[in-house]
Design an enzyme around this catalytic site. Structure first.
Site, mmCIF file in Angstrom:
data_model
loop_
_atom_site.group_PDB
_atom_site.id
_atom_site.type_symbol
_atom_site.label_atom_id
_atom_site.label_comp_id
_atom_site.label_asym_id
_atom_site.label_seq_id
_atom_site.Cartn_x
_atom_site.Cartn_y
_atom_site.Cartn_z
ATOM 1 N N ASN A 351 -1.057 9.468 6.582
ATOM 2 C CA ASN A 351 -2.496 9.248 6.779
ATOM 3 C C ASN A 351 -2.787 7.774 7.041
ATOM 4 O OD1 ASN A 351 -5.524 9.072 5.256
ATOM 5 N ND2 ASN A 351 -5.153 10.809 6.608
ATOM 6 N N GLY A 394 -5.739 9.234 2.169
ATOM 7 C CA GLY A 394 -5.270 7.876 2.406
ATOM 8 C C GLY A 394 -6.270 7.043 3.183
ATOM 9 N N ARG A 396 -6.927 6.598 6.362
ATOM 10 C CA ARG A 396 -7.739 7.257 7.402
ATOM 11 C C ARG A 396 -8.806 8.134 6.771
ATOM 12 N NH1 ARG A 396 -8.756 11.456 10.954
ATOM 13 N NH2 ARG A 396 -9.071 10.790 13.125
ATOM 14 N N CYS A 397 -8.436 8.870 5.731
ATOM 15 C CA CYS A 397 -9.419 9.721 5.057
ATOM 16 C C CYS A 397 -10.588 8.912 4.503
ATOM 17 C CB CYS A 397 -8.760 10.470 3.899
ATOM 18 S SG CYS A 397 -7.589 11.754 4.376
ATOM 19 N N MET A 398 -10.312 7.698 4.039
ATOM 20 C CA MET A 398 -11.329 6.890 3.359
ATOM 21 C C MET A 398 -12.211 6.100 4.314
ATOM 22 S SD MET A 398 -9.469 5.375 -0.048
ATOM 23 C CE MET A 398 -8.337 4.314 0.872
#
Length: 407
Positions: A351, A394, A396-398
């Site tokens: 990620n 991770g 990218r998710c955040m």
């Protein structure tokens, strides 16, 4: 005037990004509520906040403007009428369309200033905080074992998912699980009423659908190609729906729909596959067969609003053709080791957040994957991750990119 949203790739130099700093909603997770709230563990908030601040500073040190979800929402709700409309919808989506609980929640939240109100909604509202003067049947029959009238939103720090920036617009997403559905209602009000965005962005698909799509499955490969995961959180019907809208009203003419396992460990495409350079991608080996294949379908616009579809399995060849590249470098999570790869993927080793071509932000704990990225010529900025990673998301998710330079 520059566009309020402009994202035509996964790798263009990141100019503006939207984050949410974890708050007290994290401390409102209990062992009994973890499954309901989509968590496997309970992060330690003081350290999670320090790690998130380090993440934000890593971005600002690279010249990236960081804007915050909760602040944008408060600014969008400065008008009393808009705030009241928002609260009516938020309370209804929390299970109380009418009745004394609805009225008590309205009185409790409307008395707050917009920032305090948004913070409280994300944190969750306990039954003990609200004064119900004259009970009705719903209020007296409420589950007394559950302490919240409005559930906390601990997943809010994963700002990637409730929306996805695509070109000069975005999708405002119908989320899959109840624990996250209200997050995109906040996005809707940000886009409609925050002066930064109001009247300046196209909505490719709104949240008023039965079928689900989430931003972790939506990858913008370039200015006319998307990759979208068919996953636990995104349905094939939703992909066809957004494809029709994009093919009709945008420059996008190619969508690569990639089938991945429908499970929590690989909930979104970006947990197993991300773009990090013009011809380089991270990939978790578990989504590929022994000869490197994965089911995917390439969608193009057809006649009279229809969609044409071709089935493929060789993802390298599909990417080479779609991106007009002679080679594609798929970099395996954990160097493909049968023990290291699933361990590091579980901790978001796939990620990655690209902040420029060949420049990424990753969790420090995934050192095998990070070292391999460097061997492939990628510049890696590591961020701290002991507590943030407990949420199963991770860098990218955040992060929700708002503006990137074109590539």
């Amino acid at each position: 005037m520059a566009n309020a949203i402009h994202v035509t790739s996964e790798i263009g130099k990141l100019k503006t990004v939207m984050l949410h700093r974890p708050g007290k909603e994290i401390e409102n997770i209990t062992p009994d509520s973890m499954e309901r709230l989509l968590f496997d563990d309970i992060p330690y908030l003081p350290i999670a906040q320090k790690e998130h601040d380090f993440f934000a500073k890593t971005l600002t040190d690279q010249g990236i403007e960081v804007i915050y979800f909760e602040k944008l929402a408060a600014d969008a709700l400065s008008d009393d009428g808009v705030r009241k409309e928002f609260l009516n919808r938020m309370i209804a989506e929390s299970g109380y369309a009418v009745g004394v609980i609805h009225d008590a929640l309205m009185e409790y939240l409307y008395a707050m200033d917009p920032q305090m109100m948004i913070n409280q909604i994300i944190e969750g509202v306990r039954a003990s905080d609200v004064n119900i003067v004259t009970p009705d049947l719903q209020s007296v029959s409420e589950n007394t074992d559950w302490p919240f009238l409005m559930d906390p939103m601990p997943n809010a720090y994963f700002t990637r998912d409730p929306q996805a920036s695509i070109g000069d617009g975005l999708s405002i997403n119908k989320m899959t699980f109840e624990a996250r559905m209200r997050e995109s209602l906040i996005t809707e009000y940000i886009m409609n009423y925050n002066p930064r965005f109001a009247g300046k962005v196209k909505v490719w698909r709104d949240r008023n659908h039965r079928t689900h799509i989430e931003g972790g499955d939506e990858l913008v490969l370039n200015d006319h190609v998307l990759a979208i995961g068919i996953s636990q959180r995104t349905t094939a019907n939703a992909i066809e729906d957004i494809a029709r809208n994009l093919f009709k009203d945008s420059n996008y003419d190619t969508i690569i729909a990639i089938s991945i396992p429908h499970n929590h460990a690989m909930m979104h495409l970006d947990t197993v596959f991300t773009m990090i350079n013009y011809e380089q991608f991270t990939v978790h080996p578990a989504i590929l067969t022994g000869d490197g294949k994965v089911d995917n379908w390439v969608l193009h616009p057809g006649k009279d609003g229809e969609i044409t579809m071709e089935h493929h399995t060789d993802i390298k060849e599909v990417l080479k053709k779609a991106l007009n590249k002679s080679e594609i470098d798929l970099i395996p999570t954990g160097n493909g080791d049968p023990i290291v790869a699933p361990r590091e993927q579980w901790n978001d080793g796939s990620n990655t957040l690209s902040i420029a071509p060949g420049v990424v932000v990753t969790y420090d704990r995934n050192y095998v994957s990070n070292d391999l990225l460097r061997q492939h010529g990628i510049l890696v900025h590591e961020v701290r991750s002991s507590e943030l990673s407990r949420g199963r998301g991770g860098p990218r998710c955040m992060s929700c990119p708002i503006v990137r330079e074109d590539i």
